[in-house]
Design an enzyme around this catalytic site. Structure first.
Site, mmCIF file in Angstrom:
data_model
loop_
_atom_site.group_PDB
_atom_site.id
_atom_site.type_symbol
_atom_site.label_atom_id
_atom_site.label_comp_id
_atom_site.label_asym_id
_atom_site.label_seq_id
_atom_site.Cartn_x
_atom_site.Cartn_y
_atom_site.Cartn_z
ATOM 1 N N ILE A 1 30.454 47.380 30.923
ATOM 2 C CA ILE A 1 29.762 48.651 31.190
ATOM 3 C C ILE A 1 30.246 49.753 30.258
ATOM 4 O O ILE A 1 29.481 50.650 29.889
ATOM 5 C CB ILE A 1 29.879 49.060 32.681
ATOM 6 C CG1 ILE A 1 28.830 50.111 33.028
ATOM 7 C CG2 ILE A 1 31.281 49.531 33.044
ATOM 8 C CD1 ILE A 1 27.406 49.672 32.846
ATOM 9 N N SER B 1 42.977 49.846 27.074
ATOM 10 C CA SER B 1 42.496 48.542 27.509
ATOM 11 C C SER B 1 43.529 47.514 27.098
ATOM 12 O O SER B 1 44.118 47.635 26.013
ATOM 13 C CB SER B 1 41.146 48.245 26.839
ATOM 14 O OG SER B 1 40.279 47.566 27.704
ATOM 15 N N ARG B 2 43.756 46.522 27.960
ATOM 16 C CA ARG B 2 44.786 45.545 27.642
ATOM 17 C C ARG B 2 44.342 44.650 26.488
ATOM 18 O O ARG B 2 45.147 44.190 25.691
ATOM 19 C CB ARG B 2 45.110 44.716 28.882
ATOM 20 C CG ARG B 2 45.674 45.568 30.028
ATOM 21 C CD ARG B 2 45.567 44.863 31.344
ATOM 22 N NE ARG B 2 44.228 44.324 31.541
ATOM 23 C CZ ARG B 2 43.889 43.474 32.500
ATOM 24 N NH1 ARG B 2 44.795 43.079 33.364
ATOM 25 N NH2 ARG B 2 42.658 43.040 32.593
ATOM 26 N N LYS C 1 31.434 53.049 39.759
ATOM 27 C CA LYS C 1 31.188 52.648 41.131
ATOM 28 C C LYS C 1 31.670 51.214 41.338
ATOM 29 O O LYS C 1 31.644 50.450 40.380
ATOM 30 C CB LYS C 1 29.703 52.784 41.506
ATOM 31 C CG LYS C 1 28.741 52.124 40.545
ATOM 32 C CD LYS C 1 28.254 50.764 40.595
ATOM 33 C CE LYS C 1 28.609 49.537 41.109
ATOM 34 N NZ LYS C 1 28.068 48.312 40.597
ATOM 35 N N ASP D 1 28.373 44.258 44.753
ATOM 36 C CA ASP D 1 28.682 44.977 43.507
ATOM 37 C C ASP D 1 27.398 45.623 42.969
ATOM 38 O O ASP D 1 27.363 46.843 42.778
ATOM 39 C CB ASP D 1 29.347 44.069 42.473
ATOM 40 C CG ASP D 1 29.553 44.821 41.163
ATOM 41 O OD1 ASP D 1 30.402 45.722 41.123
ATOM 42 O OD2 ASP D 1 28.817 44.562 40.197
HETATM 43 P P1 NAP Z 1 34.264 43.782 33.084
HETATM 44 O O1 NAP Z 1 33.593 43.818 31.766
HETATM 45 O O2 NAP Z 1 34.561 42.473 33.700
HETATM 46 O O3 NAP Z 1 35.626 44.629 33.091
HETATM 47 C C1 NAP Z 1 35.828 45.827 32.403
HETATM 48 C C2 NAP Z 1 37.240 45.870 31.813
HETATM 49 O O4 NAP Z 1 38.183 46.180 32.830
HETATM 50 C C3 NAP Z 1 37.707 44.559 31.250
HETATM 51 O O5 NAP Z 1 37.220 44.353 29.966
HETATM 52 C C4 NAP Z 1 39.223 44.677 31.307
HETATM 53 O O6 NAP Z 1 39.686 45.218 30.080
HETATM 54 C C5 NAP Z 1 39.453 45.689 32.443
HETATM 55 N N1 NAP Z 1 40.067 45.015 33.571
HETATM 56 C C6 NAP Z 1 39.640 43.901 34.209
HETATM 57 N N2 NAP Z 1 40.475 43.551 35.198
HETATM 58 C C7 NAP Z 1 41.468 44.461 35.184
HETATM 59 C C8 NAP Z 1 42.661 44.631 35.928
HETATM 60 N N3 NAP Z 1 42.982 43.792 36.915
HETATM 61 N N4 NAP Z 1 43.454 45.672 35.634
HETATM 62 C C9 NAP Z 1 43.139 46.532 34.644
HETATM 63 N N5 NAP Z 1 42.027 46.422 33.881
HETATM 64 C C10 NAP Z 1 41.217 45.400 34.155
HETATM 65 O O7 NAP Z 1 33.413 44.599 34.154
HETATM 66 P P2 NAP Z 1 32.181 45.590 34.006
HETATM 67 O O8 NAP Z 1 30.917 44.855 34.136
HETATM 68 O O9 NAP Z 1 32.378 46.470 32.828
HETATM 69 O O10 NAP Z 1 32.335 46.399 35.377
HETATM 70 C C11 NAP Z 1 33.373 47.326 35.587
HETATM 71 C C12 NAP Z 1 32.937 48.284 36.671
HETATM 72 O O11 NAP Z 1 31.695 48.883 36.269
HETATM 73 C C13 NAP Z 1 32.663 47.595 38.028
HETATM 74 O O12 NAP Z 1 33.137 48.402 39.063
HETATM 75 C C14 NAP Z 1 31.140 47.490 38.077
HETATM 76 O O13 NAP Z 1 30.645 47.571 39.395
HETATM 77 C C15 NAP Z 1 30.728 48.720 37.282
HETATM 78 N N6 NAP Z 1 29.390 48.576 36.683
HETATM 79 C C16 NAP Z 1 29.056 47.479 35.954
HETATM 80 C C17 NAP Z 1 27.757 47.344 35.458
HETATM 81 C C18 NAP Z 1 27.333 46.172 34.622
HETATM 82 O O14 NAP Z 1 26.133 46.063 34.290
HETATM 83 N N7 NAP Z 1 28.227 45.286 34.212
HETATM 84 C C19 NAP Z 1 26.806 48.339 35.699
HETATM 85 C C20 NAP Z 1 27.199 49.462 36.401
HETATM 86 C C21 NAP Z 1 28.482 49.573 36.882
HETATM 87 P P3 NAP Z 1 41.122 44.800 29.486
HETATM 88 O O15 NAP Z 1 41.375 43.361 29.879
HETATM 89 O O16 NAP Z 1 40.983 45.004 28.029
HETATM 90 O O17 NAP Z 1 42.123 45.729 30.139
#
Ligand code: NAP
Length: 312
Positions: free
Chosen positions: A11, A33-34, A87, A165
């Site tokens: 996101i 970011s890690r 969110k 989610d």
């Molecule tokens: P994602 O790509 O799986 O995760 C985002 C980043 O968070 C990862 O690249 C990771 O970066 C970091 N992360 C993951 N686990 C972690 C941990 N335990 N501790 C610290 N950092 C961590 O997820 P995403 O789809 O972007 O979603 C993230 C949030 O945005 C969620 O709450 C989701 O509901 C919301 N969201 C997502 C979308 C969508 O379309 N995907 C749309 C709207 C909202 P590093 O490993 O580099 O630290």
């Protein structure tokens, strides 16, 4: 104002970074970011280092999954920074309340964003419903989890919300467009045998005027997604579809423009960042927890059904 993105994943890349880069309010100053980074932008692998080395960055936008978010948010608030939360704003209601208390005491901006509330037709739907008597409303929020959440194992782990989610987006719209609050009175949650979060759910809501309000959420839909809310009232019916980007009232198109299906969420994040700029300037808190409370209540009172394992 300088802002850092924390958690460079799907996101952040799809929505946050373009919204910041196109904003006149914000300067994209750093990432934390890690594993991730963004070309040309200073990157840090831990938040504490950014906070100590970059006092010029007043605001952080937390884009990681919900479970780790509280710790990051509290560290940033304790360091006197304004915080924007993806969110859901946290993994539990209590931790969100603690963040809110902290931000208010410290006079810092804190924003629990609900991106779907910024979809093009949500305000129109709210205005249309304001003077109608609701009879029936049904949410259908169904999508192919493999299409929208590839490789996101956290979604299946405790605190990852599973089908809620995306489903919480529907609840964020519901709680915005209805002029009265609803509450969850019954729920059935389907847990795959090998997952800690539900793959599907049905919810029944109590409405103050006795309207029949229901929701169906399913990650097992193949093909196109269904993100719609249909309402029947004493003044006709409304269908809010495509995640809030399209509105039909009594069969007539009310959308300002017919949405492009490839531009899901278009305009939502620029509006979130404009809202955050205002909150930051005014050092205010916007922390509406009503969508999260509906999900928490579904987990509290819902019946649990075990269904076949999901091949993640
Ligand atoms: P994602 O790509 O799986 O995760 C985002 C980043 O968070 C990862 O690249 C990771 O970066 C970091 N992360 C993951 N686990 C972690 C941990 N335990 N501790 C610290 N950092 C961590 O997820 P995403 O789809 O972007 O979603 C993230 C949030 O945005 C969620 O709450 C989701 O509901 C919301 N969201 C997502 C979308 C969508 O379309 N995907 C749309 C709207 C909202 P590093 O490993 O580099 O630290």
């Amino acid at each position: 104002m300088k802002i850092a993105i924390v958690g460079v994943g799907k996101i952040a890349r799809d929505q946050h970074i373009p919204a910041i880069q196109n904003s006149l309010d914000w300067e994209f100053a750093a990432t934390v970011s890690r594993h991730g980074s963004f070309e040309g932008i200073p990157s840090y692998t831990d938040l504490a280092t950014l906070l100590s080395e970059r006092p010029d960055i007043a605001c952080v936008s937390l884009c990681m999954p919900p479970v780790p978010r509280y710790d990051y948010a509290m560290v940033a608030l304790n360091a006197g920074r304004h915080v924007m939360l993806e969110k859901p704003p946290g993994a539990s209601v209590a931790e969100c309340i603690a963040l809110e208390t902290k931000a208010r005491d410290a006079k810092l901006a804190l924003y629990a964003t609900w991106h779907s509330r910024e979809a093009a037709c949500v305000d129109l739907a709210r205005e249309w419903l304001a003077d109608k008597r609701l009879r029936r409303l049904s949410i259908a929020w169904c999508e192919d989890v493999r299409k929208w959440h590839p490789g996101q194992t956290w979604i299946w782990e405790a605190g990852g919300l599973g089908v809620f989610d995306p489903g919480i987006n529907a609840l964020s719209i519901l709680t915005k467009i209805l002029p009265v609050p609803v509450r969850v009175v019954a729920a059935e949650l389907s847990f795959p045998e090998n997952c800690e979060t539900p793959i599907a759910a049905t919810l029944n809501f109590g409405h103050p005027d006795g309207a029949e309000v229901t929701g169906t959420f399913d990650f097992r839909q193949l093909g196109d997604e269904t993100w719609s809310i249909a309402a029947e009232t004493d003044g006709g019916n409304l269908i809010l579809s495509e995640g809030g980007a399209r509105l039909m009232v009594n069969g007539v198109e009310r959308s300002p423009r017919v949405p492009d299906v490839n531009q899901a969420m278009s305009g939502e994040y620029p509006r979130l960042y404009a809202n955050m700029a205002k909150l930051t300037n005014e050092r205010r808190v916007d922390m509406d927890l009503s969508p999260l409370i509906l999900v928490a209540d579904a987990f509290l009172i819902g019946r649990r059904k075990i269904v076949e394992p999901f091949d993640k």
